[in-house]
Design an enzyme around this catalytic site. Structure first.
Site, short mmCIF file in Angstrom:
data_model
loop_
_atom_site.label_atom_id
_atom_site.label_comp_id
_atom_site.label_asym_id
_atom_site.label_seq_id
_atom_site.Cartn_x
_atom_site.Cartn_y
_atom_site.Cartn_z
N SER A 31 19.48 -32.76 3.53
CA SER A 31 20.76 -32.61 4.24
C SER A 31 21.30 -33.94 4.74
CB SER A 31 20.59 -31.69 5.44
OG SER A 31 20.10 -30.44 5.06
N HIS B 202 25.36 -30.02 0.68
CA HIS B 202 24.63 -30.38 -0.52
C HIS B 202 25.56 -30.36 -1.72
CE1 HIS B 202 20.57 -30.12 1.22
NE2 HIS B 202 21.10 -29.20 1.99
N HIS C 90 16.70 -23.83 -1.13
CA HIS C 90 15.89 -23.48 0.04
C HIS C 90 15.40 -22.04 -0.05
CE1 HIS C 90 18.45 -26.80 1.59
NE2 HIS C 90 17.36 -27.13 2.26
N TYR D 232 15.15 -20.07 2.40
CA TYR D 232 15.97 -19.21 3.28
C TYR D 232 17.26 -18.74 2.61
CZ TYR D 232 18.60 -23.50 4.38
OH TYR D 232 19.34 -24.65 4.30
N GLU D 233 17.63 -19.38 1.51
CA GLU D 233 18.84 -18.94 0.80
C GLU D 233 18.55 -17.69 -0.02
OE1 GLU D 233 21.41 -22.49 -0.69
OE2 GLU D 233 19.34 -23.20 -0.65
N ALA E 160 15.93 -33.36 6.52
CA ALA E 160 16.34 -33.47 7.91
C ALA E 160 15.49 -32.45 8.66
CB ALA E 160 17.82 -33.14 8.05
N MET F 153 12.80 -26.80 7.25
CA MET F 153 12.88 -25.61 6.39
C MET F 153 12.75 -25.93 4.90
SD MET F 153 16.00 -23.76 8.40
CE MET F 153 16.10 -23.77 10.19
N SER F 154 12.06 -27.01 4.57
CA SER F 154 11.96 -27.38 3.15
C SER F 154 10.68 -28.17 2.89
CB SER F 154 13.18 -28.23 2.77
OG SER F 154 13.14 -29.48 3.42
N ASN G 168 17.24 -34.05 15.41
CA ASN G 168 17.41 -33.44 16.75
C ASN G 168 16.04 -33.21 17.37
OD1 ASN G 168 17.58 -31.26 14.43
ND2 ASN G 168 16.62 -30.24 16.19
N HIS H 289 23.90 -27.01 13.11
CA HIS H 289 23.81 -27.65 11.80
C HIS H 289 24.73 -28.87 11.74
CE1 HIS H 289 22.90 -28.05 7.58
NE2 HIS H 289 24.18 -27.99 7.27
#
Ligand code: HPA
Length: 272
Positions: free
Chosen positions: A30, A61, A83, A85-86, A113, A211-212, A235, A247
């Site tokens: 990201s 992306h 991802h 989560y997609e 990220a 998340m990756s 963050n 995000h």
């Protein structure tokens, strides 16, 4: 589950578009995809055109493969990734890594990220991934093992290659870029973690959460590739500061450290 022929079909399609034969792969997370814009003589191939690639929808992306030269090395970069989560299966998430291996990639740089769990880190820091914790409860290698791709029970004691880590550390010192070291925990998302989950993740031994990366790294090691993992801490993880996560903030901070990130990666490529 993808078959060996699917990997070869994707490889042959890519080879039909370029004479380049990349040995270094990069997965750009990201806000970090602009590194691909520095590739010279680029051949750009949208994922949607590559046989058996899934189609990514994540905001921020570009979803294309860029092949060309960077710092005198022939590279293939993924601008955007798939991802979990997609809704993609882990087989879909990691298929590009199999294809990169088939293209001839030996060293894979994986970036992301993520949130800082270690309170001594700051937003905007870069972190060398030393190891990971899989908190998602599944694994991209579940299913029948194809021994032509790798062994059934791969050793994961050194997922993030020590030589590449040393190299990145040396480059960071030379360039005066502060590079944290830490353990990355994989969280499925798409919801960020709760404050209680972050306290749990810290107790478990992670310094960052995202998340990756973990599925791709595991598949790369299974395939015999050397992995270097670099995280951009965008963050402080949830609950550390008294403010909500967004995000937009992740993309904004990733954009701010882009300069350091690009220089670090270019320095590593130069010496790899
Ligand atoms: N948690 C999980 N994934 C993330 C975060 C986070 O705080 N920041 C960027 N990606």
């Amino acid at each position: 589950m993808h078959k060996l022929e699917d990997i070869f079909e994707a490889r042959d399609f890519i080879f039909s578009k370029t004479d380049s034969r990349p040995t270094i792969g990069m997965i750009l997370g990201s806000g970090l995809g602009t590194l691909a814009d520095e590739i010279s003589n680029p051949v750009t191939i949208p994922y949607s055109e590559i046989p058996h690639f899934a189609k990514s929808e994540a905001v921020g992306h570009a979803n294309e493969l860029v092949i060309g030269e960077l710092m005198g090395k022939t590279v293939v970069a993924m601008k955007g990734r798939f991802h979990y989560y997609e809704g993609y299966t882990l087989d879909e998430v990691t298929f590009p890594v199999r294809v990169m291996k088939a293209l001839g990639v030996e060293n894979l740089l994986i970036t992301n990220a993520c949130g800082a769990v270690n309170t001594s880190f700051s937003p905007g820091d870069l972190m060398l991934i030393t190891d990971h914790i899989n908190l998602v409860g599944t694994n991209p290698l579940i299913g029948p093992n194809n021994s032509e791709l790798g062994t059934r029970f791969p050793d994961v004691s050194r997922v993030y290659n020590p030589d590449l880590r040393n190299l990145a550390t040396k480059v960071a010192i030379k360039q005066n870029i502060q590079l944290q070291n830490g353990v990355y925990a994989w969280w499925s998302g798409p919801a960020y973690e709760t404050p209680a989950e972050i306290r749990m993740i810290r107790v478990l031994g992670a310094d960052a959460v995202g998340m990756s990366t973990v599925p791709e790294a595991v598949v790369a090691v299974h395939g015999g590739m050397k992995v270097l993992g670099i995280s951009c801490l965008t963050n402080m993880a949830c609950g550390i500061l008294d403010q909500p996560l967004s995000h937009d903030e992740v993309i904004e901070v990733a954009g701010k450290v882009r300069g350091n990130f690009v220089n670090l990666v270019k320095g590593v490529l130069e010496e790899i």
